[in-house]
Design an enzyme around this catalytic site. Structure first.
Site, PDB file in Angstrom:
ATOM      1  N   ASP A 310       0.813  -1.219   0.000  1.00 30.45           N
ATOM      2  CA  ASP A 310       0.000   0.000   0.000  1.00 30.45           C
ATOM      3  C   ASP A 310       0.848   1.270   0.000  1.00 30.45           C
ATOM      4  O   ASP A 310       0.332   2.375  -0.182  1.00 30.45           O
ATOM      5  CB  ASP A 310      -0.964   0.011   1.189  1.00 30.45           C
ATOM      6  CG  ASP A 310      -0.267  -0.255   2.522  1.00 30.45           C
ATOM      7  OD1 ASP A 310       0.898   0.157   2.689  1.00 30.45           O
ATOM      8  OD2 ASP A 310      -0.891  -0.878   3.399  1.00 30.45           O
ATOM      9  N   GLY A 363       8.550 -12.724  -1.499  1.00 32.46           N
ATOM     10  CA  GLY A 363       9.566 -12.334  -0.529  1.00 32.46           C
ATOM     11  C   GLY A 363      10.489 -13.473  -0.135  1.00 32.46           C
ATOM     12  O   GLY A 363      11.697 -13.285   0.018  1.00 32.46           O
ATOM     13  N   ASP A 386       6.086  -6.181   6.585  1.00 29.88           N
ATOM     14  CA  ASP A 386       4.703  -5.716   6.711  1.00 29.88           C
ATOM     15  C   ASP A 386       3.824  -6.588   5.829  1.00 29.88           C
ATOM     16  O   ASP A 386       3.445  -6.215   4.720  1.00 29.88           O
ATOM     17  CB  ASP A 386       4.615  -4.249   6.284  1.00 29.88           C
ATOM     18  CG  ASP A 386       3.238  -3.651   6.558  1.00 29.88           C
ATOM     19  OD1 ASP A 386       2.478  -4.240   7.347  1.00 29.88           O
ATOM     20  OD2 ASP A 386       2.925  -2.600   5.970  1.00 29.88           O
TER      21      ASP A 386
END
Length: 523
Positions: A310, A363, A386
């Site tokens: 985001d 990731g 996050d």
């Protein structure tokens, strides 16, 4: 020598062994197998998107479907004497039930908050119907002098080939192009077409006038039902989806990885991924400041962000004067596109800043390769993790000892790591499991938590090699709206009714945190 066994034709009709009939019927076998596998994959996909898709749920669906196949095979015995009309009727019913399955599950979930009962029922019914296909098809193909072994070989070859087509069609064609509801409806239509072709060109001589009339009428009704569903699918989805959210839905898209929804009421813009709230614009600063600024206490220069698509974490990082480079690894490009458009005002266009380098990758995979790349992808002064809560096995691997070990490997000497860790109040087992898992990677840990109104009590884990890091803010930190030294000191204190738990770490082999998270949600 004894002749090989031959299967008899119970209804006395001529065998379907002609060069024209047999290939058509075997093609129908392949089509039916493809549709049957797609229906199972629809159920598994919906188990993930609606029920969270834990290992137990997925295993129960697979096991239940296989068991239902056996029940269907036994249930087909009384129908073998009338195999032709029974097969056509079966395919019509299967086309309708399978075609409507996704809609029924989605509507049940949106109106009642659960779809477990419908999921179990759909698994049983579709499994029984699919299981009854093979005995009926074997009966139709029998009687031309071919041995049972040759017949089974032909059926298995056609069945497995069709299953391969169905297994590839669902993830690569149907789901990305038309979605779950329309995808299951299209598959139902294919089932009906197969039934119509078999009835018209293969079994016509075995169906009486009345049976042909009934089959035609049933096919028309079934096709009409699925056609209406295809036309109205978007309205059904929007109506059902809006019931899941308290605020009006202003953006909705399904990426290759997840469902992405934005809602807005007045100034409150909210992002949901697969139905889970990611932030509320009226209080996200509390979460974002608490996540980012403690890990900047030593004024790092190079920072890695894992997740955070985001752009809010990147926004806070770029406010700190010491940060000169941010590498952000995000799996879903659709989230990044949203962050650079609809969310750009909130994240201050952070992802378009020249100091930010975006990497679209998983990731775990990126970290695994970064340690041996030798191209500057290691040696970060700080890492911000996050990621969404680990309520699925896919996310659970990103909360494992192995994952945090890879993170520690890319840290520069003295570098620090921060992990969003869930709620120590609502999901205490998952929170303290995260703390234990980070520590199991050889890092000293400092757990802390703050209050975020849209989330409740929310926790984080700060870590570094060589011992627990102190909770502090950098003297060079910008002016913050929520966090200060006194508030950060208080964040390290946990109340007596939520004491620290020393738990076994979560690993790739035993992803304990997934069940912790799901159990917390259930409570």
């Amino acid at each position: 020598m004894t002749a090989p066994p031959v299967l008899a034709v119970p209804d006395g009709a001529p065998p379907l062994g002609s060069r024209r009939a047999r290939p058509l019927l075997l093609a129908a076998v392949a089509v039916c197998a493809a549709c049957g596998l797609v229906y199972e994959l629809v159920l598994l996909t919906l188990a993930v998107t609606l029920a969270g898709g834990g290992i137990a749920v997925t295993s129960l669906i697979v096991a239940g479907f296989v068991a239902a196949l056996g029940v269907g095979a036994l249930a087909a015995k009384p129908l073998l004497a009338h195999a032709a009309p029974a097969f056509v009727a079966l395919e019509i019913v299967l086309g309708v039930v399978g075609g409507l399955s996704a809609t029924a599950l989605y509507v049940a979930f949106s109106f009642h908050g659960t779809s477990s009962a419908v999921l179990v029922l759909a698994t049983a019914v579709i499994g029984v119907l699919v299981g009854a296909e093979v005995p009926l098809l074997m009966t139709l193909l029998a009687g031309d002098g071919r041995s049972a072994g040759r017949l089974v070989a032909d059926l298995n070859a056609a069945d497995y080939a069709g299953a391969l087509v169905g297994g590839l069609a669902w993830p690569f064609v149907l789901l990305p192009l038309v979605g779950q509801i329309r995808g299951s409806a299209v598959t139902g239509m294919v089932n009906l077409v197969a039934a119509a072709v078999v009835a018209a060109f293969v079994l016509r001589g075995r169906l009486g006038v009345r049976a042909r009339a009934l089959a035609t009428a049933a096919l028309l009704v079934a096709a009409t039902v699925l056609a209406v569903l295809l036309v109205q699918a978007q309205d059904i989805v929007e109506t059902s989806r809006q019931r899941l959210y308290a605020d009006p839905v202003v953006a909705d898209l399904t990426s290759a990885y997840q469902q992405i929804v934005l809602t807005q009421r007045g100034p409150d813009l909210r992002l949901y991924l697969d139905g889970d709230l990611q932030f509320s614009s009226v209080d996200e600063h509390r979460y974002t400041e608490a996540l980012v600024h403690p890990v900047l206490s030593r004024d790092p220069s190079r920072v890695l962000v894992l997740g955070g698509g985001d752009g809010l974490a990147a926004r806070e990082l770029l406010r700190h004067p010491s940060v000169t480079e941010v590498v952000q690894v995000e799996l879903d490009p659709a989230v990044l596109d949203l962050a650079r458009t609809r969310l750009a005002e909130i994240n201050h266009h952070a992802l378009d800043d020249p100091r930010v380098r975006l990497v679209v990758d998983d990731g775990f995979r990126w970290l695994r390769d970064a340690g041996r790349a030798g191209d500057g992808t290691a040696g970060f002064d700080a890492v911000v993790v996050d990621l969404p809560d680990p309520d699925t096995p896919t996310l659970g691997r990103l909360y494992s000892t192995e994952f945090y070990g890879l993170v520690a490997r890319v840290l520069a000497p003295g570098g620090q790591l921060v992990v969003q860790s869930g709620s120590p109040y609502s999901t205490p087992q998952a929170y303290w499991r995260t703390v234990s898992t980070v520590a199991s990677a050889g890092l000293g840990v400092t757990p802390y938590h703050v209050h975020v109104p849209s989330f409740g009590d929310w926790g984080f884990t700060l870590a570094q090699a060589g011992g627990p890091p102190p909770l502090a803010l950098s003297p060079r930190a910008p002016e913050l709206r929520f966090l200060d030294d006194a508030g950060l000191a208080a964040a390290a204190v946990f109340p007596r009714d939520r004491p620290r738990l020393d738990l076994e770490p979560s690993t790739l082999d035993r992803p304990l945190i997934v069940d912790d998270t799901r159990a917390g949600y259930a409570r």
